[in-house]
Design a protein around this motif. Structure first.
Motif, PDB file in Angstrom:
ATOM      1  N   ALA A 288      23.014  -5.307  22.395  1.00 37.53           N
ATOM      2  CA  ALA A 288      22.589  -5.581  20.881  1.00 37.53           C
ATOM      3  C   ALA A 288      23.318  -6.953  21.123  1.00 37.53           C
ATOM      4  O   ALA A 288      23.176  -7.744  20.304  1.00 37.53           O
ATOM      5  N   ALA A 289      24.390  -6.821  21.776  1.00 36.16           N
ATOM      6  CA  ALA A 289      25.956  -8.455  22.304  1.00 36.16           C
ATOM      7  C   ALA A 289      24.812  -8.365  22.238  1.00 36.16           C
ATOM      8  O   ALA A 289      24.292 -10.255  22.222  1.00 36.16           O
ATOM      9  N   ILE A 290      23.657  -8.207  23.365  1.00 37.97           N
ATOM     10  CA  ILE A 290      22.896  -8.705  23.827  1.00 37.97           C
ATOM     11  C   ILE A 290      21.732  -9.955  23.453  1.00 37.97           C
ATOM     12  O   ILE A 290      20.794 -11.290  23.644  1.00 37.97           O
ATOM     13  N   ILE A 291      20.861  -9.386  22.815  1.00 35.23           N
ATOM     14  CA  ILE A 291      20.058  -9.862  21.636  1.00 35.23           C
ATOM     15  C   ILE A 291      20.635 -10.652  20.428  1.00 35.23           C
ATOM     16  O   ILE A 291      19.817 -11.134  20.687  1.00 35.23           O
TER      17      ILE A 291
ATOM     18  N   ALA B 199      26.448 -19.330  14.680  1.00 38.56           N
ATOM     19  CA  ALA B 199      27.930 -19.050  14.048  1.00 38.56           C
ATOM     20  C   ALA B 199      27.747 -17.785  13.915  1.00 38.56           C
ATOM     21  O   ALA B 199      28.558 -16.491  14.816  1.00 38.56           O
ATOM     22  N   ILE B 200      26.402 -16.576  12.967  1.00 36.29           N
ATOM     23  CA  ILE B 200      26.614 -15.581  13.173  1.00 36.29           C
ATOM     24  C   ILE B 200      26.405 -14.615  14.768  1.00 36.29           C
ATOM     25  O   ILE B 200      27.021 -14.238  14.599  1.00 36.29           O
ATOM     26  N   GLY B 201      25.894 -15.422  15.088  1.00 35.54           N
ATOM     27  CA  GLY B 201      24.614 -14.884  17.133  1.00 35.54           C
ATOM     28  C   GLY B 201      26.121 -14.788  17.666  1.00 35.54           C
ATOM     29  O   GLY B 201      26.300 -13.187  18.640  1.00 35.54           O
ATOM     30  N   TYR B 202      26.873 -15.912  17.792  1.00 37.75           N
ATOM     31  CA  TYR B 202      28.117 -15.830  19.268  1.00 37.75           C
ATOM     32  C   TYR B 202      29.578 -14.169  18.484  1.00 37.75           C
ATOM     33  O   TYR B 202      29.689 -14.217  19.414  1.00 37.75           O
ATOM     34  N   ILE B 203      29.463 -14.627  17.458  1.00 39.55           N
ATOM     35  CA  ILE B 203      30.501 -13.725  16.461  1.00 39.55           C
ATOM     36  C   ILE B 203      29.967 -12.034  16.792  1.00 39.55           C
ATOM     37  O   ILE B 203      30.816 -11.904  17.262  1.00 39.55           O
ATOM     38  N   GLY B 204      28.632 -12.433  16.151  1.00 40.47           N
ATOM     39  CA  GLY B 204      28.630 -10.812  16.057  1.00 40.47           C
ATOM     40  C   GLY B 204      28.344 -10.426  17.724  1.00 40.47           C
ATOM     41  O   GLY B 204      28.756  -8.815  18.418  1.00 40.47           O
ATOM     42  N   ALA B 205      28.223 -11.247  18.936  1.00 43.15           N
ATOM     43  CA  ALA B 205      28.153 -10.736  19.845  1.00 43.15           C
ATOM     44  C   ALA B 205      29.821 -10.915  20.609  1.00 43.15           C
ATOM     45  O   ALA B 205      29.508  -9.450  21.624  1.00 43.15           O
ATOM     46  N   PHE B 206      30.145 -11.408  20.063  1.00 44.20           N
ATOM     47  CA  PHE B 206      31.923 -11.156  21.092  1.00 44.20           C
ATOM     48  C   PHE B 206      32.200  -9.413  20.312  1.00 44.20           C
ATOM     49  O   PHE B 206      32.779  -9.125  21.015  1.00 44.20           O
ATOM     50  N   VAL B 207      32.004  -9.875  18.668  1.00 44.42           N
ATOM     51  CA  VAL B 207      32.658  -8.249  18.642  1.00 44.42           C
ATOM     52  C   VAL B 207      32.050  -7.075  18.874  1.00 44.42           C
ATOM     53  O   VAL B 207      32.888  -6.302  19.464  1.00 44.42           O
TER      54      VAL B 207
ATOM     55  N   GLY C 203      25.944 -11.619  30.868  1.00 45.27           N
ATOM     56  CA  GLY C 203      25.506 -12.778  30.970  1.00 45.27           C
ATOM     57  C   GLY C 203      24.409 -12.625  31.555  1.00 45.27           C
ATOM     58  O   GLY C 203      23.747 -13.682  31.330  1.00 45.27           O
ATOM     59  N   ALA C 204      23.939 -11.964  32.730  1.00 43.15           N
ATOM     60  CA  ALA C 204      22.956 -12.090  32.899  1.00 43.15           C
ATOM     61  C   ALA C 204      21.832 -12.076  32.338  1.00 43.15           C
ATOM     62  O   ALA C 204      20.771 -12.322  32.392  1.00 43.15           O
ATOM     63  N   LEU C 205      21.722 -10.560  31.342  1.00 46.01           N
ATOM     64  CA  LEU C 205      20.427 -10.669  31.074  1.00 46.01           C
ATOM     65  C   LEU C 205      19.986 -11.449  29.354  1.00 46.01           C
ATOM     66  O   LEU C 205      19.701 -11.946  29.117  1.00 46.01           O
TER      67      LEU C 205
END
Length: 112
Positions: free
Chosen positions: A9-12, A35-43, A63-65
């Motif tokens: 999910a973080a990758i997506i 913003a939502i994507g990057y915040i969501g990815a780090f959460v 990072g790779a995927l």
């Protein structure tokens, strides 16, 4: 199992945020999705670490995927080039991450 689902999910959401960054060049409203994507990815990445995956493995796979997914999707959506050198580079990144994963399971610790 939970940590791998969270990592996926973080990758997506990171790939969605990055592709939205490209889309924001034409329409600034996409910056909200960025913003939502990057915040969501780090959460989600934080939750992956809490679930027990090591930072080296989690961040490497993320990072790779993320890089591979962004390159493939940018080619499909935006018509950006996807050449053999790009594909080879992505393959090398993924191979490196696999080595990090294997190294985290076996072998001696290296102390600085």
């Amino acid at each position: 199992m939970r940590k791998w689902v969270l990592l996926g999910a973080a990758i997506i959401v990171e790939v969605a945020g990055t592709l939205s960054l490209r889309a924001s060049q034409d329409h600034s409203a996409w910056l909200v999705v960025v913003a939502i994507g990057y915040i969501g990815a780090f959460v989600l990445l934080t939750l992956v670490l809490r679930a027990g995956l090591s930072i080296g493995v989690a961040y490497g796979i993320w990072g790779a995927l993320g890089t591979a997914g962004t390159a493939v999707m940018a080619a499909a959506i935006f018509g950006e080039p996807f050449t053999w050198p790009i594909a080879l580079g992505i393959g090398l990144i993924i191979a490196g991450v696999l080595l990090v994963e294997l190294g985290s399971r076996h072998g001696e610790k290296v102390t600085p």
